[in-house]
Design a protein around this motif. Sequence first.
Motif, PDB file in Angstrom:
ATOM      1  N   VAL A 221     -29.085 -16.673   7.071  1.00 53.71           N
ATOM      2  CA  VAL A 221     -29.793 -17.544   8.014  1.00 53.71           C
ATOM      3  C   VAL A 221     -31.253 -17.107   8.099  1.00 53.71           C
ATOM      4  CG1 VAL A 221     -27.783 -18.176   9.383  1.00 53.71           C
ATOM      5  CG2 VAL A 221     -29.032 -16.088   9.941  1.00 53.71           C
ATOM      6  N   LEU A 222     -32.139 -18.058   8.315  1.00 52.02           N
ATOM      7  CA  LEU A 222     -33.559 -17.746   8.420  1.00 52.02           C
ATOM      8  C   LEU A 222     -33.848 -16.990   9.709  1.00 52.02           C
ATOM      9  CD1 LEU A 222     -35.009 -21.154   7.185  1.00 52.02           C
ATOM     10  CD2 LEU A 222     -34.892 -19.004   5.902  1.00 52.02           C
ATOM     11  N   ALA A 223     -34.743 -16.018   9.611  1.00 52.73           N
ATOM     12  CA  ALA A 223     -35.042 -15.166  10.759  1.00 52.73           C
ATOM     13  C   ALA A 223     -35.607 -15.954  11.926  1.00 52.73           C
ATOM     14  CB  ALA A 223     -36.010 -14.060  10.348  1.00 52.73           C
TER      15      ALA A 223
ATOM     16  N   HIS B 261     -25.593  -6.492  14.973  1.00 58.00           N
ATOM     17  CA  HIS B 261     -26.135  -5.691  13.872  1.00 58.00           C
ATOM     18  C   HIS B 261     -26.865  -6.633  12.930  1.00 58.00           C
ATOM     19  CE1 HIS B 261     -25.841  -3.526   9.894  1.00 58.00           C
ATOM     20  NE2 HIS B 261     -26.526  -2.704  10.640  1.00 58.00           N
ATOM     21  N   ALA B 262     -28.164  -6.464  12.781  1.00 58.91           N
ATOM     22  CA  ALA B 262     -28.993  -7.348  11.966  1.00 58.91           C
ATOM     23  C   ALA B 262     -29.517  -6.607  10.747  1.00 58.91           C
ATOM     24  CB  ALA B 262     -30.158  -7.892  12.790  1.00 58.91           C
ATOM     25  N   THR B 263     -29.427  -7.245   9.596  1.00 54.31           N
ATOM     26  CA  THR B 263     -30.001  -6.702   8.366  1.00 54.31           C
ATOM     27  C   THR B 263     -30.781  -7.810   7.657  1.00 54.31           C
ATOM     28  OG1 THR B 263     -27.962  -7.224   7.146  1.00 54.31           O
ATOM     29  CG2 THR B 263     -28.202  -4.986   8.001  1.00 54.31           C
ATOM     30  N   VAL B 264     -31.745  -7.416   6.846  1.00 55.51           N
ATOM     31  CA  VAL B 264     -32.515  -8.376   6.060  1.00 55.51           C
ATOM     32  C   VAL B 264     -31.771  -8.647   4.761  1.00 55.51           C
ATOM     33  CG1 VAL B 264     -34.688  -8.834   4.868  1.00 55.51           C
ATOM     34  CG2 VAL B 264     -34.698  -7.607   7.051  1.00 55.51           C
ATOM     35  N   ARG B 265     -31.418  -9.896   4.529  1.00 54.65           N
ATOM     36  CA  ARG B 265     -30.724 -10.267   3.294  1.00 54.65           C
ATOM     37  C   ARG B 265     -31.708 -10.351   2.134  1.00 54.65           C
ATOM     38  NH1 ARG B 265     -28.836 -15.298   0.608  1.00 54.65           N
ATOM     39  NH2 ARG B 265     -26.746 -14.923  -0.226  1.00 54.65           N
ATOM     40  N   CYS B 266     -32.827 -11.018   2.351  1.00 53.29           N
ATOM     41  CA  CYS B 266     -33.874 -11.093   1.334  1.00 53.29           C
ATOM     42  C   CYS B 266     -35.159 -11.581   1.983  1.00 53.29           C
ATOM     43  CB  CYS B 266     -33.475 -12.019   0.171  1.00 53.29           C
ATOM     44  SG  CYS B 266     -33.336 -13.760   0.610  1.00 53.29           S
ATOM     45  N   ARG B 267     -36.250 -11.368   1.272  1.00 49.62           N
ATOM     46  CA  ARG B 267     -37.559 -11.881   1.680  1.00 49.62           C
ATOM     47  C   ARG B 267     -38.008 -12.852   0.595  1.00 49.62           C
ATOM     48  NH1 ARG B 267     -37.556  -6.437   3.303  1.00 49.62           N
ATOM     49  NH2 ARG B 267     -38.066  -6.171   5.534  1.00 49.62           N
ATOM     50  N   SER B 268     -37.923 -14.132   0.895  1.00 54.45           N
ATOM     51  CA  SER B 268     -38.176 -15.165  -0.108  1.00 54.45           C
ATOM     52  C   SER B 268     -39.628 -15.623  -0.061  1.00 54.45           C
ATOM     53  CB  SER B 268     -37.258 -16.364   0.134  1.00 54.45           C
ATOM     54  OG  SER B 268     -35.901 -16.006  -0.035  1.00 54.45           O
ATOM     55  N   PRO B 269     -40.337 -15.551  -1.181  1.00 55.03           N
ATOM     56  CA  PRO B 269     -41.754 -15.969  -1.204  1.00 55.03           C
ATOM     57  C   PRO B 269     -41.899 -17.484  -1.261  1.00 55.03           C
ATOM     58  CG  PRO B 269     -41.077 -15.193  -3.356  1.00 55.03           C
ATOM     59  CD  PRO B 269     -39.902 -14.972  -2.459  1.00 55.03           C
ATOM     60  N   TYR B 270     -42.983 -17.967  -0.707  1.00 50.42           N
ATOM     61  CA  TYR B 270     -43.281 -19.389  -0.772  1.00 50.42           C
ATOM     62  C   TYR B 270     -44.798 -19.584  -0.804  1.00 50.42           C
ATOM     63  CZ  TYR B 270     -44.492 -19.311   4.210  1.00 50.42           C
ATOM     64  OH  TYR B 270     -45.081 -19.040   5.416  1.00 50.42           O
ATOM     65  N   VAL B 271     -45.209 -20.781  -1.224  1.00 53.20           N
ATOM     66  CA  VAL B 271     -46.626 -21.132  -1.286  1.00 53.20           C
ATOM     67  C   VAL B 271     -46.855 -22.370  -0.427  1.00 53.20           C
ATOM     68  CG1 VAL B 271     -48.543 -21.835  -2.768  1.00 53.20           C
ATOM     69  CG2 VAL B 271     -46.845 -20.194  -3.619  1.00 53.20           C
ATOM     70  N   ASP B 272     -47.839 -22.299   0.458  1.00 58.32           N
ATOM     71  CA  ASP B 272     -48.257 -23.464   1.235  1.00 58.32           C
ATOM     72  C   ASP B 272     -49.108 -24.350   0.324  1.00 58.32           C
ATOM     73  OD1 ASP B 272     -49.514 -25.319   2.874  1.00 58.32           O
ATOM     74  OD2 ASP B 272     -49.922 -23.895   4.484  1.00 58.32           O
ATOM     75  N   THR B 273     -48.587 -25.544   0.014  1.00 56.09           N
ATOM     76  CA  THR B 273     -49.278 -26.429  -0.933  1.00 56.09           C
ATOM     77  C   THR B 273     -49.918 -27.625  -0.228  1.00 56.09           C
ATOM     78  OG1 THR B 273     -47.225 -27.663  -1.378  1.00 56.09           O
ATOM     79  CG2 THR B 273     -47.721 -25.764  -2.795  1.00 56.09           C
ATOM     80  N   SER B 274     -50.222 -27.470   1.054  1.00 59.19           N
ATOM     81  CA  SER B 274     -50.794 -28.587   1.811  1.00 59.19           C
ATOM     82  C   SER B 274     -52.308 -28.694   1.657  1.00 59.19           C
ATOM     83  CB  SER B 274     -50.450 -28.445   3.299  1.00 59.19           C
ATOM     84  OG  SER B 274     -50.981 -27.228   3.824  1.00 59.19           O
ATOM     85  N   GLY B 275     -52.939 -27.675   1.088  1.00 65.13           N
ATOM     86  CA  GLY B 275     -54.401 -27.699   0.945  1.00 65.13           C
ATOM     87  C   GLY B 275     -54.843 -28.171  -0.421  1.00 65.13           C
TER      88      GLY B 275
ATOM     89  N   VAL C 249     -43.879 -14.756   2.817  1.00 66.18           N
ATOM     90  CA  VAL C 249     -42.425 -14.728   2.638  1.00 66.18           C
ATOM     91  C   VAL C 249     -41.732 -15.253   3.895  1.00 66.18           C
ATOM     92  CG1 VAL C 249     -42.498 -12.764   1.058  1.00 66.18           C
ATOM     93  CG2 VAL C 249     -42.167 -12.366   3.509  1.00 66.18           C
ATOM     94  N   ARG C 250     -40.495 -15.704   3.691  1.00 67.02           N
ATOM     95  CA  ARG C 250     -39.593 -16.020   4.792  1.00 67.02           C
ATOM     96  C   ARG C 250     -38.402 -15.072   4.688  1.00 67.02           C
ATOM     97  NH1 ARG C 250     -40.606 -21.646   3.415  1.00 67.02           N
ATOM     98  NH2 ARG C 250     -41.875 -22.627   5.033  1.00 67.02           N
ATOM     99  N   GLU C 251     -38.059 -14.431   5.790  1.00 66.69           N
ATOM    100  CA  GLU C 251     -36.927 -13.512   5.784  1.00 66.69           C
ATOM    101  C   GLU C 251     -35.628 -14.246   6.079  1.00 66.69           C
ATOM    102  OE1 GLU C 251     -37.373 -10.156   8.320  1.00 66.69           O
ATOM    103  OE2 GLU C 251     -38.772  -9.140   6.957  1.00 66.69           O
ATOM    104  N   GLN C 252     -34.612 -13.892   5.295  1.00 61.92           N
ATOM    105  CA  GLN C 252     -33.252 -14.299   5.612  1.00 61.92           C
ATOM    106  C   GLN C 252     -32.520 -13.089   6.176  1.00 61.92           C
ATOM    107  OE1 GLN C 252     -30.939 -16.241   2.578  1.00 61.92           O
ATOM    108  NE2 GLN C 252     -32.649 -17.541   1.923  1.00 61.92           N
ATOM    109  N   HIS C 253     -31.764 -13.298   7.234  1.00 59.59           N
ATOM    110  CA  HIS C 253     -31.058 -12.212   7.892  1.00 59.59           C
ATOM    111  C   HIS C 253     -29.547 -12.409   7.833  1.00 59.59           C
ATOM    112  CE1 HIS C 253     -34.578 -10.701  10.634  1.00 59.59           C
ATOM    113  NE2 HIS C 253     -34.880 -10.708   9.342  1.00 59.59           N
TER     114      HIS C 253
END
Length: 360
Positions: free
Chosen positions: A109-111, A127-141, A307-311
């Motif tokens: 789930v997203l943090a 108990h919370a752990t980080v599953r992954c840190r997913s990179p993204y690019v803001d392409t609105s500009g 990045v967006r963290e998944q927990h």
Amino acid sequence: MIRTLDADLLEAWDALALATGAPVFARPGWLRAWATAFGRLDDLRALTVHRGGELVAVLPVVGGRAAVRTPVNSETAMIVPVVADGDAAAELAQLLLARRAGVVDLDAVLADDPLTTQVRRTRNPVHATVRCRSPYVDTSGEVDAYLATLSKSRRKEVRRRERRLEEMGELTFEMDHGTGDDLGARLEEGFRLEAREWKLAAGSAIVSSPARVAFYTAGARWAAEQGVLRLAALRVDGHAFASGYCLEQSGTLHFLKLGMDDAYAKYGPGLMINLRMIEHAFARSDLDTFDMLGEFEPYKADLTGTVREQHRLRVYPTPVVGGVQRAATAAAGDLRRAVVARLSAPTRERLLAIKNRLQR
């Protein structure tokens, strides 16, 4: 209430996901493709909240009266609860946490998801752990402003590699929606490129598992019917040397699976096809995000720092018992990470191969 997936619920769920702009992974069609391929369709349920007879919140779950968990395995991109508003998220969390007979396991789930925020407020041990840190690019500009953020040496290197490829033949980039009669052939091409030697050795390639092949094939066919499938390819004189299995919805282009021909490794096909898709997203006024998914790998770090963290959140039923369980889970996780960190890369790959064979 936890419900089985009847036709009325599936229709209302999909309509709510589209109306709220939820990611494509929140739609029941994608989840059913996953559950069918991995033998979990009979276990898949939905935790639902209704208001005035209308569906306002839904969370996919598996489990029964005891432990309840989200339907997750190594091929899960993310789990997204679909909620109409903040009140619906609060009601969903309250309903979820009222099930005190066992552990609630919210994985992938997203943090910053509204449900995740609500669950963290519980008085029960979490108990919370980080599953992954997913990179993204803001392409609105503007794409030129984005390209200027990349290192000068990296930009020069990409241009140099493109020139060398153009000396070999016509270099083309394509983005196919999978609506033609050749969808099966396009998928086979992508699966072949994704099956790199090291992935085959580790058993992590799509073709290493009939269940994975079934999932990504059924998922692609559903996505093509819904108009959200995107199959990217880089070609030299028609020969594909890099591919991307993508889904596009709600202003986001999600990049699920990368394939590449290792004979072209010196040209950096992974970096090159990512850049082409980023430029594609910038050129589209209806896209504002390019989501790379997965872990924050070095080549992705060349392209973005956001990045967006998944927990993964485990919520235990009572403070006393839950505190002990939480401490034991945390200690086991720390020990596992310490052991894995001391293993050599070949040993980790062998263990991963064994794990994947057992899962099959």
